[in-house]
Design a protein around this motif. Structure first.
Motif, PDB file in Angstrom:
ATOM      1  N   GLU A 122       0.862  -1.184   0.000  1.00 57.93           N
ATOM      2  CA  GLU A 122       0.000   0.000   0.000  1.00 57.93           C
ATOM      3  C   GLU A 122       0.894   1.227   0.000  1.00 57.93           C
ATOM      4  OE1 GLU A 122      -2.789   0.318   3.255  1.00 57.93           O
ATOM      5  OE2 GLU A 122      -3.559   2.255   2.536  1.00 57.93           O
ATOM      6  N   ASP A 170     -11.913   0.440   2.195  1.00 57.53           N
ATOM      7  CA  ASP A 170     -10.960   0.661   3.288  1.00 57.53           C
ATOM      8  C   ASP A 170     -11.686   0.954   4.606  1.00 57.53           C
ATOM      9  OD1 ASP A 170      -8.490   0.980   4.486  1.00 57.53           O
ATOM     10  OD2 ASP A 170      -7.850   2.644   3.231  1.00 57.53           O
ATOM     11  N   ASN A 223      -4.542   4.856  -2.007  1.00 54.31           N
ATOM     12  CA  ASN A 223      -5.691   5.470  -1.341  1.00 54.31           C
ATOM     13  C   ASN A 223      -6.250   6.606  -2.183  1.00 54.31           C
ATOM     14  OD1 ASN A 223      -5.807   4.201   1.507  1.00 54.31           O
ATOM     15  ND2 ASN A 223      -3.637   4.708   1.235  1.00 54.31           N
ATOM     16  N   LYS A 273     -11.181  -4.180   3.607  1.00 54.58           N
ATOM     17  CA  LYS A 273     -10.124  -4.010   4.601  1.00 54.58           C
ATOM     18  C   LYS A 273     -10.773  -3.787   5.967  1.00 54.58           C
ATOM     19  CE  LYS A 273      -6.130  -2.506   3.334  1.00 54.58           C
ATOM     20  NZ  LYS A 273      -4.985  -1.629   2.979  1.00 54.58           N
ATOM     21  N   GLU A 329      -8.002   2.040  -3.085  1.00 53.79           N
ATOM     22  CA  GLU A 329      -8.637   1.937  -1.762  1.00 53.79           C
ATOM     23  C   GLU A 329      -9.565   3.119  -1.551  1.00 53.79           C
ATOM     24  OE1 GLU A 329      -6.036   1.075   1.470  1.00 53.79           O
ATOM     25  OE2 GLU A 329      -5.242  -0.721   0.498  1.00 53.79           O
TER      26      GLU A 329
HETATM   27 MG    MG Z   1      -5.699   2.439   2.871  1.00 57.91          MG
END
Ligand code: MG
Ligand code: C2E
Ligand code: MG
Ligand code: MG
Length: 289
Positions: free
Chosen positions: A59, A176, A114, A197, A146
């Motif tokens: 990530e 997320d 993200n 997640k 995400e």
């Molecule tokens: Mg994240």
């Protein structure tokens, strides 16, 4: 101190508040040309496949190297950047940089990026993703975006079209911080996620208020499996937590037990060991050495 030294305690408190307000103002002002000045960097945290203990990717986590304050964590500036829409330019840089970096990584490694709701609901977002893929040569299935439920709360009319456009590009989508906020099941029904997640708070809680948190993780894993989605346990720090989430058959693990977010070179050195395996560090190593 506040009780005995009344005014002294108060003075101390207000000075702290003043400093916090001043620092926020400094951050707000300096954020505007942080990008041009090359003050941003990406750190990479390994995502580990639970069953095989191998790295499946990383990530990308944004870091701001401020000239006087030093390294600033995203929690202190993403919100500011979202207020001014600056997040769109910063987010574009993150996406292009992460794709360019990952394109040179060994084949199967994925990159997770993200995306702020503010950036996601911009009409040009799918085109930007397509462009970042084309410019870097990264295969779409190696990019995982995400997204948080903030995307749905923003209530934009373009949200559904954006999801469809992203799916037809062939990129992967992860939800997320699941379990915080409203966590409506309608989000899972309406949007084509590939991964959930599970928020750190459940992993952490599973050792404190064990049974209830474990039941929730179990239910999320069952739901994800029924919908053909992967699961990541976020924020796994101890070997007990790792054992627990593996026992609950979470498919992926991220956390300090394996590694903190780190510069790209360091990530690659770890991820490309012989079998691409990764040893849990810190607590785990102490326990087994
Ligand atoms: Mg994240
Ligand atoms: P997130 O996407 O949920 O990322 C996970 C956060 O948990 C990261 O914090 C990571 O460093 C931290 N973390 C990972 N493992 C552990 C652990 O074992 N224990 C603990 N205590 N923490 C762990 P970080 O890097 O400070 O980022 C915070 C948040 O800022 C991210 O949460 C994400 O929402 C946001 N963010 C970071 N980079 C970007 C970016 O490029 N764009 C946008 N829009 N948001 C970003
Ligand atoms: Mg998260
Ligand atoms: Mg978050």
């Amino acid at each position: 101190a506040a009780k005995h030294g009344g005014r002294g305690g108060f003075r101390f408190f207000s000075r702290e508040l003043l400093q916090a307000a001043e620092q926020r103002k400094t951050l707000e002002e300096d954020l505007h040309d942080a990008l041009e000045r090359g003050q941003f960097a990406l750190h990479y945290q390994p995502m580990v496949e639970a069953r095989t203990n191998t790295v499946s990717g990383a990530e990308a986590l944004l870091r701001w190297n401020h000239p006087t304050i030093g390294l600033v964590a995203p929690a202190s500036f993403i919100g500011i950047a979202e207020e001014s829409k600056l997040i769109c330019r910063i987010g574009e840089w993150v996406l292009r940089k992460a794709c360019a970096d990952a394109a040179a990584w060994p084949g199967p490694l994925r990159i997770a990026v993200n995306v702020s709701p503010v950036q996601f609901i911009e009409p040009g977002f799918p085109a930007l993703v397509a462009n970042a893929l084309a410019a870097s040569g990264l295969a779409p299935e190696r990019l995982e975006l995400e997204i948080t439920e903030g995307v749905f709360l923003a209530g934009s009319s373009t949200t559904e079209a954006t999801f469809n456009a992203l799916k037809s590009l062939g990129v992967r989508l992860a939800l997320d911080d699941f379990g915080t906020g409203y966590s409506s099941l309608a989000y899972l029904k309406s949007a084509p996620f590939d991964k959930i997640k599970i928020d750190q708070s459940f992993v952490r809680g599973a050792t404190v208020d064990g049974a209830r948190n474990r039941a929730i993780i179990t239910a999320i894993v069952a739901l994800a499996r029924a919908l053909d989605m992967e699961t990541t346990a976020e924020g796994v720090e101890t070997f007990d937590q790792l054992d627990m989430v593996r026992g609950l058959e979470v498919s992926h693990v991220q956390g300090y037990i394996y590694a903190r977010p780190m510069p790209e070179a360091e990530f690659l050195a770890n991820a490309t060991q012989a079998d691409w395996g990764i040893e849990p560090s810190g607590y785990a190593r102490q326990r087994y050495d």
